[in-house]
Design a protein around this motif. Structure first.
Motif, PDB file in Angstrom:
ATOM      1  N   ILE A  17      44.344  44.059  38.434  1.00 44.54           N
ATOM      2  CA  ILE A  17      43.575  45.277  38.208  1.00 44.54           C
ATOM      3  C   ILE A  17      42.554  45.050  37.098  1.00 44.54           C
ATOM      4  O   ILE A  17      42.827  44.406  36.108  1.00 44.54           O
ATOM      5  CB  ILE A  17      44.517  46.442  37.827  1.00 44.54           C
ATOM      6  N   SER A  18      41.376  45.624  37.249  1.00 42.12           N
ATOM      7  CA  SER A  18      40.303  45.439  36.289  1.00 42.12           C
ATOM      8  C   SER A  18      39.654  46.760  35.920  1.00 42.12           C
ATOM      9  O   SER A  18      39.507  47.644  36.741  1.00 42.12           O
ATOM     10  CB  SER A  18      39.238  44.523  36.902  1.00 42.12           C
ATOM     11  N   ARG A  19      39.225  46.888  34.682  1.00 43.20           N
ATOM     12  CA  ARG A  19      38.457  48.054  34.226  1.00 43.20           C
ATOM     13  C   ARG A  19      36.973  47.716  34.179  1.00 43.20           C
ATOM     14  O   ARG A  19      36.191  48.413  33.567  1.00 43.20           O
ATOM     15  CB  ARG A  19      38.936  48.496  32.843  1.00 43.20           C
ATOM     16  N   GLY A  35      41.949  54.237  41.922  1.00 43.69           N
ATOM     17  CA  GLY A  35      42.138  53.573  40.632  1.00 43.69           C
ATOM     18  C   GLY A  35      41.065  52.558  40.315  1.00 43.69           C
ATOM     19  O   GLY A  35      39.987  52.566  40.901  1.00 43.69           O
ATOM     20  N   PRO A  36      41.369  51.652  39.375  1.00 46.53           N
ATOM     21  CA  PRO A  36      40.389  50.664  38.921  1.00 46.53           C
ATOM     22  C   PRO A  36      40.057  49.619  39.985  1.00 46.53           C
ATOM     23  O   PRO A  36      40.767  49.472  40.968  1.00 46.53           O
ATOM     24  CB  PRO A  36      41.073  50.001  37.728  1.00 46.53           C
ATOM     25  N   ASN A  37      38.983  48.897  39.760  1.00 47.40           N
ATOM     26  CA  ASN A  37      38.534  47.861  40.684  1.00 47.40           C
ATOM     27  C   ASN A  37      39.498  46.683  40.731  1.00 47.40           C
ATOM     28  O   ASN A  37      40.260  46.448  39.799  1.00 47.40           O
ATOM     29  CB  ASN A  37      37.156  47.348  40.256  1.00 47.40           C
ATOM     30  N   PHE A  38      39.437  45.914  41.831  1.00 50.55           N
ATOM     31  CA  PHE A  38      40.219  44.695  41.989  1.00 50.55           C
ATOM     32  C   PHE A  38      39.361  43.508  41.583  1.00 50.55           C
ATOM     33  O   PHE A  38      38.177  43.461  41.883  1.00 50.55           O
ATOM     34  CB  PHE A  38      40.653  44.512  43.445  1.00 50.55           C
ATOM     35  N   ARG A  39      39.973  42.545  40.924  1.00 56.51           N
ATOM     36  CA  ARG A  39      39.260  41.333  40.518  1.00 56.51           C
ATOM     37  C   ARG A  39      39.447  40.251  41.564  1.00 56.51           C
ATOM     38  O   ARG A  39      40.473  40.169  42.223  1.00 56.51           O
ATOM     39  CB  ARG A  39      39.802  40.826  39.202  1.00 56.51           C
ATOM     40  N   CYS A  40      38.459  39.385  41.657  1.00 56.18           N
ATOM     41  CA  CYS A  40      38.582  38.180  42.471  1.00 56.18           C
ATOM     42  C   CYS A  40      39.669  37.326  41.820  1.00 56.18           C
ATOM     43  O   CYS A  40      39.860  37.383  40.603  1.00 56.18           O
ATOM     44  CB  CYS A  40      37.252  37.434  42.471  1.00 56.18           C
ATOM     45  N   VAL A  45      34.822  38.291  38.410  1.00 59.50           N
ATOM     46  CA  VAL A  45      34.110  39.474  38.902  1.00 59.50           C
ATOM     47  C   VAL A  45      35.112  40.438  39.547  1.00 59.50           C
ATOM     48  O   VAL A  45      36.158  40.026  40.030  1.00 59.50           O
ATOM     49  CB  VAL A  45      32.996  39.066  39.905  1.00 59.50           C
ATOM     50  N   ALA A  46      34.773  41.728  39.509  1.00 63.26           N
ATOM     51  CA  ALA A  46      35.611  42.765  40.105  1.00 63.26           C
ATOM     52  C   ALA A  46      34.816  43.480  41.196  1.00 63.26           C
ATOM     53  O   ALA A  46      33.580  43.500  41.166  1.00 63.26           O
ATOM     54  CB  ALA A  46      36.045  43.760  39.035  1.00 63.26           C
TER      55      ALA A  46
END
Length: 75
Positions: A17-19, A35-40, A45-46
């Motif tokens: 999980i990434s903010r 919710g928050p973005n997913f990271r590679c 990068v998200a």
């Protein structure tokens, strides 16, 4: 069933999980509002959605350090 759980754990570990803002569109949350973005898996990068990930892939490939593999293909 153990293999299915192993796959779920691998996916969870690969997509932390990434903010951070989406690397493609700049959104701060996932496009589905969950919710928050997913990271590679490379953590550079998200993304807010699969669509943004696919759209940005050509640029991201230049800096990504994760080699994609496919299970069951002998790799």
């Amino acid at each position: 069933k153990a293999r299915k759980n192993e796959m779920k754990e691998r996916v969870a570990a690969d997509f932390a999980i990434s903010r951070e803002a989406c690397g493609n569109c700049g959104a701060m949350e996932r496009a589905d509002g969950q919710g928050p973005n997913f990271r590679c898996p490379c953590h550079k990068v998200a993304y807010c959605s699969r669509t943004c990930q696919v759209s940005h892939r050509k640029q991201h490939k230049k800096i990504c350090t994760v080699v994609p593999t496919r299970q069951g293909m002998g790799q």
